[in-house]
Design an enzyme around this catalytic site. Sequence first.
Site, PDB file in Angstrom:
ATOM      1  N   HIS A   1     -47.457   7.123 -23.577  1.00 28.19           N
ATOM      2  CA  HIS A   1     -46.688   5.963 -24.049  1.00 28.19           C
ATOM      3  C   HIS A   1     -45.809   5.485 -22.890  1.00 28.19           C
ATOM      4  CE1 HIS A   1     -44.758   3.281 -26.864  1.00 28.19           C
ATOM      5  NE2 HIS A   1     -43.591   3.661 -26.378  1.00 28.19           N
TER       6      HIS A   1
ATOM      7  N   MET B   1     -54.826   1.618 -29.897  1.00 32.78           N
ATOM      8  CA  MET B   1     -53.781   0.936 -30.651  1.00 32.78           C
ATOM      9  C   MET B   1     -54.047   0.953 -32.160  1.00 32.78           C
ATOM     10  SD  MET B   1     -51.981   0.610 -28.139  1.00 32.78           S
ATOM     11  CE  MET B   1     -50.763  -0.482 -27.496  1.00 32.78           C
TER      12      MET B   1
ATOM     13  N   GLU C   1     -45.871  11.374 -36.711  1.00 30.27           N
ATOM     14  CA  GLU C   1     -44.949  10.268 -36.468  1.00 30.27           C
ATOM     15  C   GLU C   1     -45.359   9.515 -35.190  1.00 30.27           C
ATOM     16  OE1 GLU C   1     -40.131   9.529 -36.140  1.00 30.27           O
ATOM     17  OE2 GLU C   1     -40.896  11.545 -36.455  1.00 30.27           O
ATOM     18  N   LEU C   2     -45.409   8.186 -35.266  1.00 28.98           N
ATOM     19  CA  LEU C   2     -45.881   7.357 -34.150  1.00 28.98           C
ATOM     20  C   LEU C   2     -45.062   7.581 -32.874  1.00 28.98           C
ATOM     21  CD1 LEU C   2     -47.744   4.884 -33.300  1.00 28.98           C
ATOM     22  CD2 LEU C   2     -45.758   3.459 -33.838  1.00 28.98           C
TER      23      LEU C   2
HETATM   24  C1  GAR Z   1     -50.636   1.886 -21.471  1.00 24.87           C
HETATM   25  O1  GAR Z   1     -49.482   1.342 -20.896  1.00 24.87           O
HETATM   26  C2  GAR Z   1     -50.279   2.944 -22.492  1.00 24.87           C
HETATM   27  O2  GAR Z   1     -49.162   3.712 -22.140  1.00 24.87           O
HETATM   28  C3  GAR Z   1     -49.993   2.094 -23.712  1.00 24.87           C
HETATM   29  O3  GAR Z   1     -50.999   1.115 -23.693  1.00 24.87           O
HETATM   30  C4  GAR Z   1     -51.362   0.843 -22.335  1.00 24.87           C
HETATM   31  C5  GAR Z   1     -52.860   0.955 -22.219  1.00 24.87           C
HETATM   32  O4  GAR Z   1     -53.297   0.548 -20.945  1.00 24.87           O
HETATM   33  N1  GAR Z   1     -49.990   2.876 -24.917  1.00 24.87           N
HETATM   34  C6  GAR Z   1     -49.139   2.687 -25.917  1.00 24.87           C
HETATM   35  O5  GAR Z   1     -48.327   1.776 -25.939  1.00 24.87           O
HETATM   36  C7  GAR Z   1     -49.261   3.669 -27.062  1.00 24.87           C
HETATM   37  N2  GAR Z   1     -48.175   3.534 -27.974  1.00 24.87           N
HETATM   38  P1  GAR Z   1     -54.741   0.969 -20.432  1.00 24.87           P
HETATM   39  O6  GAR Z   1     -55.734   0.535 -21.528  1.00 24.87           O
HETATM   40  O7  GAR Z   1     -54.933   0.195 -19.167  1.00 24.87           O
HETATM   41  O8  GAR Z   1     -54.744   2.447 -20.231  1.00 24.87           O
END
Ligand code: GAR
Length: 213
Positions: free
Chosen positions: A109, A90, A143-144
């Site tokens: 994502h 993040m 780009e994010l």
């Molecule tokens: C997941 O849902 C992933 O897709 C999201 O964070 C979570 C991490 O879970 N990523 C984003 O939102 C990126 N923009 P995890 O740590 O259990 O894999």
Amino acid sequence: MKNIVILLSGRGSNMRSVVQACATEAWPARVAAVISNRADAEGLAWAAQQGIPVAVVDHRAHADRAAFDAALAAEIDRHAPDLVLLAGFMRILTDGFVRHYSGRLLNIHPSLLPAFPGLHTHRRALEAGVKVVGATVHVVTPELDHGPIVAQALVPVRSGDDETALAQRVLQAEHRLYPLAVRWFVEDRLALQDGRVRHLDGASQLLWEPGLG
Ligand code: GAR
């Protein structure tokens, strides 16, 4: 044998699904390191227990994004990565960092991009009243939550869904989707042409499991 380096900030369930698939499906790859910006990331402890080299690069110890990204890249590059995976990492990355890993940096994502990039994905999807959501694995560009799409998984919205229920079903889909996409990458089955990712054998890049509907 390709080297995969995984970056995460928290729970690390997507990282676990990749580590497990890599081992059980005998990919021509190994997870060379798991790196986090947070020392207390749950996923980091799990990776360490598996004997995977882990490292922390704390963003708070660096003056700005560029300095943090430089330190992060130095740590990643110690492992000679063929592929770097963002798995719930993040942090917003600088253009220089993204360029350095051009074509070998993937992200997952929890939405059907380009819909709902950024935070609070599931809440925004429910507010918009969409009837299908999902997850996307894509090549990272500056780009994010944008970039050429490697694969997507579909998850229908149920009438009683709240944010938690939806997130939970999308996460189950993520755990199938990320290993699939990463396996294609390490087996050299993907081609990036004109900003689009194509599977060289023509396999479907869409995952849909009726059980998640
Ligand atoms: C997941 O849902 C992933 O897709 C999201 O964070 C979570 C991490 O879970 N990523 C984003 O939102 C990126 N923009 P995890 O740590 O259990 O894999």
